[in-house]
Design an enzyme around this catalytic site. Structure first.
Site, PDB file in Angstrom:
ATOM      1  N   MET A 178     -22.568 -20.389  22.421  1.00  0.00           N
ATOM      2  CA  MET A 178     -23.118 -19.944  23.672  1.00  0.00           C
ATOM      3  C   MET A 178     -24.170 -20.952  24.137  1.00  0.00           C
ATOM      4  O   MET A 178     -25.237 -21.052  23.545  1.00  0.00           O
ATOM      5  CB  MET A 178     -23.762 -18.561  23.483  1.00  0.00           C
ATOM      6  CG  MET A 178     -24.571 -18.121  24.656  1.00  0.00           C
ATOM      7  SD  MET A 178     -25.488 -16.563  24.521  1.00  0.00           S
ATOM      8  CE  MET A 178     -24.833 -15.717  23.171  1.00  0.00           C
ATOM      9  N   PRO A 179     -23.896 -21.726  25.170  1.00  0.00           N
ATOM     10  CA  PRO A 179     -24.886 -22.674  25.681  1.00  0.00           C
ATOM     11  C   PRO A 179     -26.097 -21.948  26.272  1.00  0.00           C
ATOM     12  O   PRO A 179     -25.951 -20.935  26.956  1.00  0.00           O
ATOM     13  CB  PRO A 179     -24.140 -23.426  26.780  1.00  0.00           C
ATOM     14  CG  PRO A 179     -22.698 -23.217  26.495  1.00  0.00           C
ATOM     15  CD  PRO A 179     -22.610 -21.870  25.839  1.00  0.00           C
ATOM     16  N   PHE A 180     -27.271 -22.491  25.992  1.00  0.00           N
ATOM     17  CA  PHE A 180     -28.513 -21.989  26.561  1.00  0.00           C
ATOM     18  C   PHE A 180     -29.195 -23.165  27.233  1.00  0.00           C
ATOM     19  O   PHE A 180     -29.592 -24.125  26.572  1.00  0.00           O
ATOM     20  CB  PHE A 180     -29.414 -21.402  25.468  1.00  0.00           C
ATOM     21  CG  PHE A 180     -30.681 -20.808  26.004  1.00  0.00           C
ATOM     22  CD1 PHE A 180     -30.712 -19.485  26.413  1.00  0.00           C
ATOM     23  CD2 PHE A 180     -31.825 -21.563  26.112  1.00  0.00           C
ATOM     24  CE1 PHE A 180     -31.892 -18.931  26.915  1.00  0.00           C
ATOM     25  CE2 PHE A 180     -32.994 -21.023  26.613  1.00  0.00           C
ATOM     26  CZ  PHE A 180     -33.028 -19.704  27.017  1.00  0.00           C
TER      27      PHE A 180
END
Length: 67
Positions: free
Chosen positions: A1-3
């Site tokens: 999950m990119p943040f």
């Protein structure tokens, strides 16, 4: 999950910030194929008096440019 965590100086409209969030989401999706629902974007706004480069704040630089 990119943040994706972005810090910018205050002064943008809500529409500009929303456009930035959209474009960053799309860029992460294109670049690494992350599903859009899994991409998180946080935009932090900092007062121009709290951000300095070369010991000059953005506010000081803006004031000098206006003078």
């Amino acid at each position: 999950m990119p943040f994706i965590d972005v810090t910018i100086a205050q002064g943008r409209t809500p529409e500009q910030i929303r456009a930035l969030m959209h474009e960053l989401t799309e860029a992460a999706h294109r670049a690494i194929g992350a599903p859009i629902p899994n991409i998180r974007v946080v935009v932090r706004e900092v007062p121009t008096t709290h951000w300095a480069a070369g010991d000059v704040t953005i506010a000081e630089r803006q004031a000098a440019e206006s003078a």
